[in-house]
Design an enzyme around this catalytic site. Structure first.
Site, mmCIF file in Angstrom:
data_model
loop_
_atom_site.group_PDB
_atom_site.id
_atom_site.type_symbol
_atom_site.label_atom_id
_atom_site.label_comp_id
_atom_site.label_asym_id
_atom_site.label_seq_id
_atom_site.Cartn_x
_atom_site.Cartn_y
_atom_site.Cartn_z
ATOM 1 N N LYS A 165 35.888 47.473 53.504
ATOM 2 C CA LYS A 165 34.613 47.260 54.248
ATOM 3 C C LYS A 165 33.458 47.967 55.172
ATOM 4 O O LYS A 165 34.240 48.520 56.028
ATOM 5 C CB LYS A 165 34.939 45.989 55.027
ATOM 6 C CG LYS A 165 35.248 44.908 54.239
ATOM 7 C CD LYS A 165 35.404 44.611 53.307
ATOM 8 C CE LYS A 165 36.800 43.755 51.757
ATOM 9 N NZ LYS A 165 35.889 43.386 50.591
ATOM 10 N N LYS A 265 35.316 37.503 40.317
ATOM 11 C CA LYS A 265 36.035 36.584 40.937
ATOM 12 C C LYS A 265 36.030 35.372 40.431
ATOM 13 O O LYS A 265 34.897 34.846 40.070
ATOM 14 C CB LYS A 265 35.397 36.375 42.528
ATOM 15 C CG LYS A 265 35.250 37.835 43.318
ATOM 16 C CD LYS A 265 35.461 37.677 44.620
ATOM 17 C CE LYS A 265 35.877 38.908 45.762
ATOM 18 N NZ LYS A 265 34.915 39.141 46.397
HETATM 19 MG MG MG Z 1 33.453 42.663 47.425
#
Ligand code: MG
Length: 369
Positions: A165, A265
């Site tokens: 991240k 997702k």
């Molecule tokens: Mg992502």
């Protein structure tokens, strides 16, 4: 076969550690999970799960799933759950949008369809790879040193795919990316996930400054317009995650060449029925895929694993095991579990894992008889 009853359960899934995303803009401590049990007049039972990553990650709301099911239930009862497209249309008519609320119903229907056919969902969809799927790590925003340590911990557990991240501070991002690439073993796959944190100028500065590394970035801007606007100004491969919601998004990304990777997702895109079309758009355009749950228990991970298994191994970049980040256990340890950084497709018909109902408590709503 007809759907006779829909039972809805609510369970909070605490995260083992607080989790920050998007350069520290967003903090998460607990996931609001909805579990759905669908019963049929044939005696078959299917399970679905809808667990958004908190309320702030994308436009998906845990309590909204339960409210959405209340609205859709009268239109779903009586349908044949094996006819997943009929159920999809009924839900889309009863409640336009709100894809995340439809995903758990869709998932439970696929579970039943698989059981009725005697096939794991992946095989019912046309055939699933039995090669263990690599789990992507999730390396939260940290300093150079901490990033190194977290990556090494994952490597010791067998991981070779990583989602690091980034986002927030341009100088620090460049420093961290350079350090990770300098220590990355050959063959290891690293995705730098911005989670929408950069403005256009920040994105260009980091992506230009790391151009020599060939690094890949996920969701380097807030919207598809942002990603399109900087497309010609850098040479880095891009994955689109949060901005890939509908089939129309997928078509635009593929047609306009906005990304080389889809982050699919399941909860965000509305479940397997809609996700498989997005997968097909990807494969038809030479776009590789990450397939993941938005969050949740082993049930959500397993749903994603089934879709991932239908993607040729060379085009699947990774899956995710959110189960490793939560402290609640709702399936008594059953279902696909992290095996040295990989998940193995279950061979049982349907989803291949069901929760312990005692772990879910009493249903918060029951529709039908
Ligand atoms: Mg992502």
């Amino acid at each position: 076969m007809k759907i006779t009853r829909i039972s809805v359960y609510h369970r909070d899934l605490p995260l083992e550690h607080p989790y920050w995303l998007s350069g520290g803009r967003l903090k998460f401590e607990v996931l609001d999970a909805t579990f759905v049990r669908i019963d049929t007049d044939d005696g078959l039972t299917g399970w679905g799960e809808g667990t958004p990553w908190g309320h702030t990650y994308v436009a998906a709301h845990g309590p909204g799933i339960r409210a959405g099911i209340e609205t859709m239930a009268p239109f779903i009862l009586g349908l044949d759950p094996r006819r997943v497209t009929d159920v999809e249309r009924a839900m889309d008519l009863a409640l336009p949008g709100h894809l995340y609320a439809k995903a758990p119903i869709d998932m439970a229907c696929w579970d039943i369809a698989g059981q009725a056919a005697g096939l794991p969902i992946a095989d019912l969809m046309g055939g699933g790879s039995r090669n263990p799927a690599p789990i992507a790590s999730s390396v939260g925003a940290k300093s150079v040193e901490e990033t190194r340590q977290v990556l090494d911990r994952y490597r010791a557990r067998g991981y070779w795919v990583h989602s690091v991240k980034v986002g927030g501070d341009v100088e620090r991002d460049i420093e961290r990316i350079r350090d990770v690439e300098a220590h990355r073993p050959r063959g290891e796959r690293v995705l730098y996930d911005v989670n929408r944190a950069w403005t256009r100028q920040q994105a260009i500065r980091v992506m230009k400054a790391t151009e020599d590394l060939g690094a890949m970035f996920e969701q380097p801007g807030e919207t598809l317009d942002d990603i399109a606007a900087i497309r010609a100004l850098h040479s880095a491969p891009v994955s689109v995650d949060e901005s890939l919601v509908t089939l129309q998004d997928a078509v635009r990304i593929a047609r306009d060449g906005l990304a080389e990777v889809f982050g699919i997702k399941l909860n965000r895109v509305g479940g397997l029925t809609k996700a498989r079309r997005i997968r097909d758009i990807a494969l038809a355009h030479g776009i590789d895929c990450y397939v993941m749950a938005t969050g949740g228990s082993v049930l959500a991970d397993t749903e994603a694993l089934h879709l991932a298994a239908t993607i040729p191994d060379q085009h699947l970049l990774g899956v995710w095991a959110c189960q490793d980040m939560i402290t609640a256990e709702i399936a008594g340890g059953r279902g696909p579990r992290n095996d040295h950084g990989h998940l193995r497709l279950p061979e049982a018909p349907g989803l291949g894992v069901a929760p312990d109902e005692e772990a879910l408590g009493e249903p918060v709503a029951v529709y039908g008889g």
